[in-house]
Enzyme design. Structure first.
Site, short mmCIF file in Angstrom:
data_model
loop_
_atom_site.label_atom_id
_atom_site.label_comp_id
_atom_site.label_asym_id
_atom_site.label_seq_id
_atom_site.Cartn_x
_atom_site.Cartn_y
_atom_site.Cartn_z
N SER A 1 0.70 -1.09 -0.49
CA SER A 1 0.04 -0.18 -0.44
C SER A 1 1.10 1.35 -0.07
O SER A 1 1.91 1.87 -0.50
CB SER A 1 -0.80 -0.08 0.98
OG SER A 1 -1.68 1.03 0.99
N GLU B 1 -5.46 -6.61 -7.94
CA GLU B 1 -5.09 -5.14 -8.22
C GLU B 1 -3.36 -5.33 -9.93
O GLU B 1 -2.74 -4.34 -9.43
CB GLU B 1 -4.28 -4.68 -7.57
CG GLU B 1 -5.07 -4.19 -6.35
CD GLU B 1 -4.33 -3.78 -4.56
OE1 GLU B 1 -5.13 -3.38 -3.73
OE2 GLU B 1 -2.99 -4.66 -3.90
N HIS C 1 -6.78 -6.69 -1.51
CA HIS C 1 -5.35 -5.06 -0.87
C HIS C 1 -4.71 -6.12 -0.08
O HIS C 1 -3.58 -6.04 0.09
CB HIS C 1 -5.98 -3.55 -0.50
CG HIS C 1 -5.03 -3.27 -0.59
ND1 HIS C 1 -3.63 -2.71 -1.76
CD2 HIS C 1 -4.74 -2.01 0.38
CE1 HIS C 1 -3.58 -1.43 -1.05
NE2 HIS C 1 -3.60 -1.38 0.24
#
Length: 667
Positions: A503, A586, A614
């Site tokens: 992240s 992602e 995520h």
């Protein structure tokens, strides 16, 4: 539940599965602060109920148990078992997001203390369950068409309340019907998560009432529905608050400003508080009789946690406990504070704290095996970056370290509590230390914009942070300052430093690859902030949000803007080996980067994990991620390899990368 046979060795070396199989109470990361405690106190104050969650990578599942603890003796009993992991959902930019992080499960006692209601997921559906507090039985309460988001009891204890959001199911059905004639590509899309519209809207909560033994489901009346508290945005947080016969306390703030403590007496009259504890990083509030206990972060760079006691209107606040240990979920039972406590080398435990002296007693240790596992030693370092923002990190060295320079891996971007794998639990700190690495577990400093200005909303915050990449420069400077401190101490070898990230931490790692020569290897769990990712792959809503924060639109390419931050634009001069381990939802963001680096013969390897978010939620994927990351840094920073025949192809690829890296070295 833990069981010990008395034959364990005095100490043994840690293996990665020790960390993967930790028994968790509450949210797994020490940095996750919530206004709800996972410790539910019985009506008589003598018992606690909580859920234990443990990953099993062999079966790619979780072992879950509802436990009741006797506060006086510390004795425990399992009253229910089974169920699947329930993950968090919330609304972000108008869309339903499912990041993969565990949801907090808070059991609720019946008014008579004989029963406990909680949420349990079976066969993919989250339902309300009723469990006998003595462990004599359990039953599903309401087979609702929608997942149970919250549970509770009517005031008289005769019925169980269940909060659901039928609008989510109804919207999902409409999307399925739309697919029969093709989806209109519009603001509902985020291409990275799938080729279909996302669920949008707030979807108000509906409260149902059910007979505790099951069935007889009907809409709850307004009075009963109020027992579940106010409806908030799905997954949204609420301010800290606590109520007693003496009054009410709450802590709230404007945007990213300090939390402000507000106290009223039983008649609703405000009681002013001028002390330092009444503002700042408050993380918990609870009452014992007429005394309010405030849990807060404080000290240098907010690296400590403390508990203060205060009788509003009667005396001044007094600190009873302070130190580097993380305290979570504090509540009151049997005249004592009950909290979850952990530190860098001690997993989370349930403790009782004397409200007068601050003396701590361990009530329950869910991971007693760690008493016989050798861990590296940790010390806390403080440092400031090039704009004067101070932060800290835990520097962990291998067990038995006797000196000398070590390869070091940077793990980001929170370092609170027991050191697992950094944010998202992706890079296991103590497993790296057991392999012979030093580890710098880095705590992210405050936003550049909040230190250098006073943004009023998120767009202002991000616009300031993104001007000339100020936030990225600030973060990289902080990381480099921490690394340099470890080098100056004679612990880290400056030629063998690796960096990792998920992240925001992955964005810092990517920025470091472009703007620093410090790092000899990298591993990222997300990638990357590039022009295509910003303008296209995140969908129209994401693109507009990024433009409001200063990123250029697709119709106005701006290579000069991207020069400090685009791996694609800088690929020719990046020779650092990069490992990408990404979720299938992602990985599109990384395709430009992987393609360009591969065409240039750069050392890069990318893996895509199916049905991931995520945050990795599947234990078998976390195990694979850890093992490959450990092998990657062993290979590039220590010149070592696992001789397992199953990894022959892996090392053949990496050997070819190393040879190509030597060929491409500048004279």
């Amino acid at each position: 539940m833990p069981a010990r046979d008395g034959n364990e060795p005095t100490t043994r070396a840690l293996v990665p599965d020790d960390l993967l199989r930790l028994r968790d109470i509450g949210l797994p990361e020490g940095s996750m602060v919530t206004s709800h405690t996972p410790l539910s106190v019985s009506p008589d104050g003598r018992s606690l109920a909580f859920l234990i969650n443990r990953a099993n990578p062999d079966t790619n599942s979780y072992c879950r148990a509802l436990v009741v603890l006797d506060v006086a003796s510390g004795g425990t009993r399992v009253v229910d078992t089974g169920g699947e992991l329930i993950t968090l959902s919330y609304i972000l930019r108008g869309m339903l997001e499912e990041p993969g992080f565990p949801d907090l499960i808070v059991p609720v006692w019946s008014p008579d203390g004989r029963w406990i209601a909680y949420r349990k997921k079976v066969d993919g559906r989250v339902q309300a369950w009723r469990v006998a507090a003595d462990g004599s039985g359990a039953n599903a309460v309401a087979a609702t068409a929608d997942d149970a988001e919250s549970v509770g009891w009517t005031a008289d204890g005769t019925r169980i309340l269940v909060g659901v959001r039928p609008g989510i199911r109804e919207t999902r059905a409409l999307i399925a019907e739309e697919g029969r004639s093709g989806y209109l590509y519009d603001d509902r899309f985020n291409p990275t998560t799938g080729a279909f519209p996302k669920i949008t809207g707030e979807h108000p909560r509906v409260v149902l009432s059910a007979a505790p033994e099951g069935g007889d489901i009907r809409a709850a009346d307004a009075g009963d529905a109020a027992q579940l508290g106010a409806d908030v945005t799905l997954g949204g947080g609420s301010m800290f608050s606590a109520t007693s016969r003496a009054g009410r306390a709450s802590a709230k703030r404007d945007f990213l400003g300090p939390l402000m403590l507000h106290v009223e007496d039983a008649a609703g009259k405000a009681i002013p508080c001028e002390a330092d504890i009444c503002s700042g990083k408050i993380t918990g509030l609870t009452w014992i009789d007429d005394t309010l206990f405030v849990v807060r972060s404080q000290g240098r760079a907010n690296n400590e946690m403390a508990i203060w006691r205060w009788r509003p209107g009667k005396d001044n606040p007094r600190q009873i406990l302070a130190g580097p240990d993380v305290l979570q979920g504090c509540t009151a039972a049997a005249g004592r504070l009950i909290c979850l406590r952990e530190n860098a080398t001690t997993p989370r435990r349930v403790v009782a704290i004397d409200p007068g002296t601050g003396h701590v007693t361990v009530l329950y240790d869910p991971n007693p095996e760690f008493a016989s596992i050798r861990l590296g030693t940790s010390r806390r370092l403080f440092f400031s970056n090039n704009v004067g923002i101070e932060t800290w990190a835990e520097l962990v060295v291998p067990p038995g370290y006797a000196g000398g320079k070590l390869p070091m891996v940077v793990v980001q971007y929170h370092s609170d509590g027991f050191l697992r794998g950094g944010t998202g639990d992706e890079y296991p700190v103590h497993a790296f230390a057991a392999r012979g690495f030093a580890v710098l577990s880095f705590e992210r400093p405050p936003f550049f914009a909040t230190v250098k200005g006073t943004p009023k909303n998120n767009d202002e915050l991000m616009a300031t942070n993104n001007t000339d990449w100020a936030e990225r420069r600030s973060l990289l400077s902080s990381v480099e300052a921490g690394v340099q401190k470890a080098i100056d101490m004679g612990i880290a070898d400056p030629a063998r430093i690796g960096i990792t990230g998920l992240s925001d931490g992955a964005s810092t790692a990517a920025f470091a690859l472009i703007n620093s020569d410090r790092f000899a290897a990298a591993a990222m769990s997300n990638c990357c902030m590039e022009p295509g990712a910003i303008a296209t792959y995140g969908g129209p809503v994401w693109a507009r949000a990024m433009q409001s924060q200063g990123y250029p639109p697709a119709t106005r390419p701006n290579p000069e803007f991207w020069e400090p931050a685009s791996i694609v634009q800088n690929a020719a001069r990046i020779d650092t080996p990069i490992l990408l381990q990404l979720a299938d939802r992602e990985y599109l963001h990384a395709l430009d980067v992987w393609t360009v680096l591969t065409e240039l013969g750069k050392p890069v390897e990318m893996y895509v994990f199916p049905d991931e978010r995520h945050i990795r939620w599947q234990p078998v994927h976390r195990r694979a991620t850890w093992e490959r990351a450990l092998d990657w840094f062993d290979f590039w920073l220590r010149g070592r390899r696992d001789e397992s025949p199953a990894k022959t192809a892996q090392y053949a690829r990496w050997d070819a990368m190393r040879q190509g890296q030597k060929t491409n070295e500048k004279p």
